[in-house]
Design a protein around this motif. Sequence first.
Motif, PDB file in Angstrom:
ATOM      1  N   PHE A  88      39.792  38.983  34.260  1.00 45.92           N
ATOM      2  CA  PHE A  88      39.289  38.269  35.297  1.00 45.92           C
ATOM      3  C   PHE A  88      39.407  39.223  36.382  1.00 45.92           C
ATOM      4  CE2 PHE A  88      39.823  35.329  39.031  1.00 45.92           C
ATOM      5  CZ  PHE A  88      38.752  34.535  39.054  1.00 45.92           C
ATOM      6  N   SER A  89      40.621  39.718  36.765  1.00 50.30           N
ATOM      7  CA  SER A  89      41.145  40.437  37.760  1.00 50.30           C
ATOM      8  C   SER A  89      40.244  41.808  37.876  1.00 50.30           C
ATOM      9  CB  SER A  89      42.556  40.911  37.693  1.00 50.30           C
ATOM     10  OG  SER A  89      43.503  39.905  37.618  1.00 50.30           O
ATOM     11  N   LYS A 111      37.117  40.736  39.181  1.00 51.20           N
ATOM     12  CA  LYS A 111      37.091  40.658  40.661  1.00 51.20           C
ATOM     13  C   LYS A 111      37.090  41.699  41.431  1.00 51.20           C
ATOM     14  CE  LYS A 111      37.770  37.096  42.379  1.00 51.20           C
ATOM     15  NZ  LYS A 111      36.941  36.099  43.350  1.00 51.20           N
ATOM     16  N   GLU A 112      37.974  43.023  41.109  1.00 50.19           N
ATOM     17  CA  GLU A 112      37.755  44.203  41.519  1.00 50.19           C
ATOM     18  C   GLU A 112      36.342  44.828  41.628  1.00 50.19           C
ATOM     19  OE1 GLU A 112      40.825  46.646  39.735  1.00 50.19           O
ATOM     20  OE2 GLU A 112      42.388  45.178  40.175  1.00 50.19           O
ATOM     21  N   ASN A 140      33.950  43.337  42.137  1.00 48.74           N
ATOM     22  CA  ASN A 140      33.170  42.664  42.928  1.00 48.74           C
ATOM     23  C   ASN A 140      31.887  41.876  42.564  1.00 48.74           C
ATOM     24  OD1 ASN A 140      34.689  43.195  45.390  1.00 48.74           O
ATOM     25  ND2 ASN A 140      33.758  45.218  45.516  1.00 48.74           N
ATOM     26  N   SER A 192      29.669  39.088  41.206  1.00 46.86           N
ATOM     27  CA  SER A 192      29.374  37.637  41.827  1.00 46.86           C
ATOM     28  C   SER A 192      29.687  36.696  40.981  1.00 46.86           C
ATOM     29  CB  SER A 192      27.698  37.542  42.085  1.00 46.86           C
ATOM     30  OG  SER A 192      27.064  37.289  40.753  1.00 46.86           O
ATOM     31  N   LEU A 193      29.820  35.346  41.196  1.00 49.50           N
ATOM     32  CA  LEU A 193      30.394  34.190  40.437  1.00 49.50           C
ATOM     33  C   LEU A 193      29.424  34.229  39.196  1.00 49.50           C
ATOM     34  CD1 LEU A 193      32.451  31.985  40.356  1.00 49.50           C
ATOM     35  CD2 LEU A 193      30.680  30.452  41.657  1.00 49.50           C
ATOM     36  N   LEU A 237      30.709  37.010  37.249  1.00 46.68           N
ATOM     37  CA  LEU A 237      31.895  36.907  36.654  1.00 46.68           C
ATOM     38  C   LEU A 237      32.034  36.036  35.487  1.00 46.68           C
ATOM     39  CD1 LEU A 237      34.975  37.503  37.246  1.00 46.68           C
ATOM     40  CD2 LEU A 237      34.980  35.376  38.921  1.00 46.68           C
TER      41      LEU A 237
END
Length: 131
Positions: free
Chosen positions: A28-29, A32-33, A35, A37-38, A41
């Motif tokens: 997950f991290s 997120k790094e 970038n 999108s939802l 992700l």
Amino acid sequence: KMEEFLNLTHLKTSLKEAILLDYYTAGFSWAKEMNFSLIQLSGFMDLLNFALENLSSKHMTLGDNLKELERAMTEIGETESEERSFFDLNLFSTEQAKAIIDYLVTSLFKHYKAYEYLFHSRREEPVISNE
């Protein structure tokens, strides 16, 4: 929050649950790094789960799991699982797809024997006392 989402109830006494929490939290991290999108992700997390489920529930070998990952990412033919809709070819760019493959190789496939041991070896449950 990840602990609650994954329904990990024995995190303090279960090495398996601690490793699973680390696996998903790290993924997950990383996403997120990147970038993502939802939607990206969500697709990435589904892909992490797919690869881990192939190992833990379906007892797939490393080679078979890599083949399933390839099929999932390229949508070639039918795979053993019906849950392929999470990886839409238009969801990620070519560079992102390459980065995802590199991440999976580094985070899961290089440590495949250790994960196989975690999920499939018989271990004695340690006795934990107040001492």
